[in-house]
Structure formats: structure tokens, C-alpha cells
Scaffold this motif. Structure first.
Motif, short mmCIF file in Angstrom:
data_model
loop_
_atom_site.label_atom_id
_atom_site.label_comp_id
_atom_site.label_asym_id
_atom_site.label_seq_id
_atom_site.Cartn_x
_atom_site.Cartn_y
_atom_site.Cartn_z
N UNK A 3 0.86 -1.18 0.00
CA UNK A 3 0.00 0.00 0.00
C UNK A 3 0.90 1.23 0.00
N UNK A 4 0.78 2.04 -1.04
CA UNK A 4 1.50 3.31 -1.11
C UNK A 4 0.71 4.29 -0.25
N UNK A 5 1.40 4.85 0.75
CA UNK A 5 0.70 5.31 1.94
C UNK A 5 1.29 6.60 2.49
N UNK A 6 0.42 7.39 3.12
CA UNK A 6 0.85 8.56 3.91
C UNK A 6 0.22 8.41 5.30
N UNK A 7 1.07 8.43 6.33
CA UNK A 7 0.60 8.11 7.69
C UNK A 7 -0.58 8.97 8.13
N UNK A 8 -0.55 10.27 7.84
CA UNK A 8 -1.58 11.16 8.37
C UNK A 8 -2.80 11.30 7.45
N UNK A 9 -2.84 10.49 6.40
CA UNK A 9 -3.95 10.59 5.45
C UNK A 9 -5.14 9.72 5.89
N UNK A 10 -6.30 10.36 6.02
CA UNK A 10 -7.53 9.62 6.32
C UNK A 10 -7.90 8.68 5.19
N UNK A 11 -7.62 9.09 3.95
CA UNK A 11 -7.94 8.22 2.80
C UNK A 11 -7.08 6.96 2.81
N UNK A 12 -5.82 7.10 3.22
CA UNK A 12 -4.98 5.91 3.35
C UNK A 12 -5.42 5.07 4.54
N UNK A 13 -5.85 5.77 5.60
CA UNK A 13 -6.19 5.02 6.80
C UNK A 13 -7.37 4.09 6.59
N UNK A 14 -8.32 4.47 5.74
CA UNK A 14 -9.47 3.57 5.54
C UNK A 14 -8.99 2.23 4.98
N UNK A 15 -7.95 2.25 4.16
CA UNK A 15 -7.43 1.00 3.61
C UNK A 15 -6.63 0.24 4.67
N UNK A 16 -5.78 0.96 5.43
CA UNK A 16 -5.01 0.30 6.50
C UNK A 16 -5.96 -0.35 7.51
N UNK A 28 3.60 -1.41 3.93
CA UNK A 28 3.31 0.02 3.71
C UNK A 28 4.51 0.68 3.06
N UNK A 29 4.27 1.37 1.95
CA UNK A 29 5.35 2.07 1.24
C UNK A 29 5.08 3.57 1.40
N UNK A 30 5.89 4.27 2.22
CA UNK A 30 5.62 5.69 2.44
C UNK A 30 5.84 6.51 1.17
N UNK A 31 4.93 7.44 0.91
CA UNK A 31 5.05 8.33 -0.24
C UNK A 31 5.29 9.75 0.28
N UNK A 32 6.30 10.41 -0.24
CA UNK A 32 6.63 11.76 0.21
C UNK A 32 5.87 12.78 -0.65
N UNK A 48 -2.52 6.50 -11.97
CA UNK A 48 -2.41 7.61 -12.93
C UNK A 48 -2.94 8.93 -12.38
N UNK A 49 -3.81 8.88 -11.35
CA UNK A 49 -4.32 10.12 -10.77
C UNK A 49 -3.28 10.84 -9.92
N UNK A 50 -2.17 10.16 -9.61
CA UNK A 50 -1.14 10.80 -8.81
C UNK A 50 -1.59 11.09 -7.40
N UNK A 51 -2.29 10.15 -6.78
CA UNK A 51 -2.77 10.31 -5.40
C UNK A 51 -2.56 9.03 -4.60
N UNK A 52 -2.42 9.20 -3.29
CA UNK A 52 -2.50 8.05 -2.39
C UNK A 52 -3.92 7.99 -1.84
N UNK A 53 -4.40 6.82 -1.43
CA UNK A 53 -3.72 5.53 -1.42
C UNK A 53 -3.67 4.89 -2.81
N UNK A 54 -2.67 4.00 -2.97
CA UNK A 54 -2.60 3.17 -4.17
C UNK A 54 -2.12 1.79 -3.75
#
Ligand SMILES: N[C@@H](CCC(=O)N[C@@H](CS)C(=O)NCC(=O)O)C(=O)O
Length: 198
Positions: A3-16, A28-32, A48-54
Motif C-alpha cells: 500500500x502506497x501510503x501517507x501516515x496522516x492521510x484519512x484516505x490511506x487510513x481507511x485501507x489500512x 506500507x510504502x511511504x510516499x513523500x 495515474x491520478x497521482x494520489x495516495x492511497x494506491x
């Protein structure tokens, strides 16, 4: 699975959170985001949308939190997370859309402005957030789970993080008792996973 991920992202958290609830291991693969890593060709090849999560699952690649929940539920989870009957699937689709629209453009946007200093239309985001909270409160006064099922579904997991994180955005969530009770039901689920702010 990655999971390409950002710790503080609510959108990533729903997947985690969902992966944790269904006991599915993930790398988890952190994305800067600050460095713009998500706009580079290597990342756009995954989403292709250039957004996390992916998500990457073998050769399969998928972006968007809601889409990922559908995929994971169909592939790895017990049927109750995404029941097959037409009525429930219709209701779930409605709440996935709420997650991507009302919850994103209300509480999540307000948090982005207040916590991360991103330029937003504060008044508009605040009005949208309050409207989203009132919609949820009315619905949850009548139903334990968003899709009107006896068990939680991916609809609950899609909506929960960005709404529960609204405290970070300065919203007073204590004024919504049915919403608080729903938060408590989600937090009591076996395998529940928190994040900073939740
Ligand atoms: N509809 C997408 C929205 C994802 C989204 O907004 N991701 C943010 C982080 S929470 C992002 O990648 N922002 C960077 C950008 O859009 O350039 C979803 O629900 O997953």
C-alpha cells in the motif's frame, strides 16, 4: 501486497484499517507528498491520478480508497463486508460516493487547511462539513451501520476516518451522539487500528 501510503492521510487510513480488520498483511510504502513523489512517472504508473492511497497486489494496481475497499472486500474478506444483494450494494455505492464527496470536501478539506495549512475555502469547507455531520447523525439515529445491515460493511470503513478525524479540524463532534456511538462500535471491532488523531 503493497500500500502506497501517507501516515496522516484519512484516505490511506481507511485501507489500512480495513486490511487490519480482515487480517490481511500489507507492506506500507511511504510516499513523500511534500517532495512531489506522487506526481512522478514511477508513481503514476501505479495510480495515474497521482494520489495516495494506491495498492499493488501482484501485477494488479489500483488507486482510490473506495475502489480499493471494493477490491479487497471481494477478493479477501468475508461476504458480510460487501453483501451481494442489489439493495445493499446500492446503499454501499451511495456511501462510497459520500466518502469521496461530502466527507472529502467537508471535514477532510477543513482538516487539510487547519492542520496542514493548505489553502482552502474555509467557510465553504466548514458548511459542507457541518452538513455531512448532520446527514450522518440523522442516518445513524435510525441505523447501526451505514448500509442498514446488521454487520459493518465497507461503507462504514470508507466514511469513518475522514469524519472521525474532524476533531483535528476543530469541529465539535461531541454534539452528535449517534455519530459518537457509531465511532465506538467501529473502535470495538476486532482488529481495529487507530492513527494519530483517532
Ligand atoms: N478519491 C481519492 C482521493 C485521494 C486523495 O485525495 N489523496 C490525497 C492524500 S489524502 C492526495 O494524494 N493528495 C495529493 C494530490 O491530490 O495531489 C480517494 O478517496 O482515495
Amino acid at each position: 501486497m503493497k500500500l502506497h501510503d501517507v501516515t496522516l492521510s484519512g484516505n490511506c487510513h481507511k485501507v489500512r484499517l480495513f486490511l487490519s480488520l480482515i487480517g490481511q498483511p500489507v507492506e506500507l510504502v511511504p510516499v513523500n507528498l511534500l517532495a512531489g513523489e506522487h506526481k512522478q512517472p514511477a508513481f503514476r504508473a501505479i495510480n495515474p491520478r497521482g494520489q495516495v492511497p494506491a495498492l499493488e497486489d501482484g501485477e494488479f494496481r489500483l488507486g482510490d480508497g473506495q475502489a480499493i475497499l471494493v477490491y479487497l472486500a471481494r477478493r479477501y474478506a468475508e461476504a458480510s463486508w460487501y453483501p451481494q444483494d442489489a439493495e445493499t450494494q446500492g446503499r454501499i455505492a451511495g456511501w462510497l460516493s459520500f466518502a469521496a464527496n461530502e466527507a472529502q470536501h467537508g471535514p477532510a478539506t477543513l482538516r487539510l487547511g487547519r492542520l496542514f495549512g493548505r489553502p482552502i475555502d474555509e467557510e465553504l469547507a466548514q458548511a459542507r462539513a457541518l452538513s455531512a455531520l448532520r446527514t450522518l447523525e440523522r442516518h445513524l439515529t435510525q441505523h447501526a451501520w451505514l448500509a442498514e445491515t446488521v454487520q459493518p460493511t465497507i461503507a462504514d470503513i470508507a466514511v469513518y476516518p475522514n469524519v472521525a478525524l474532524a476533531g483535528d479540524a476543530g469541529l465539535e463532534l461531541g454534539a452528535y451522539p449517534a455519530l459518537q456511538a457509531w465511532f465506538a462500535r467501529i473502535r470495538a471491532l476486532p482488529g481495529y487500528l487507530g492513527m494519530p488523531g483517532l
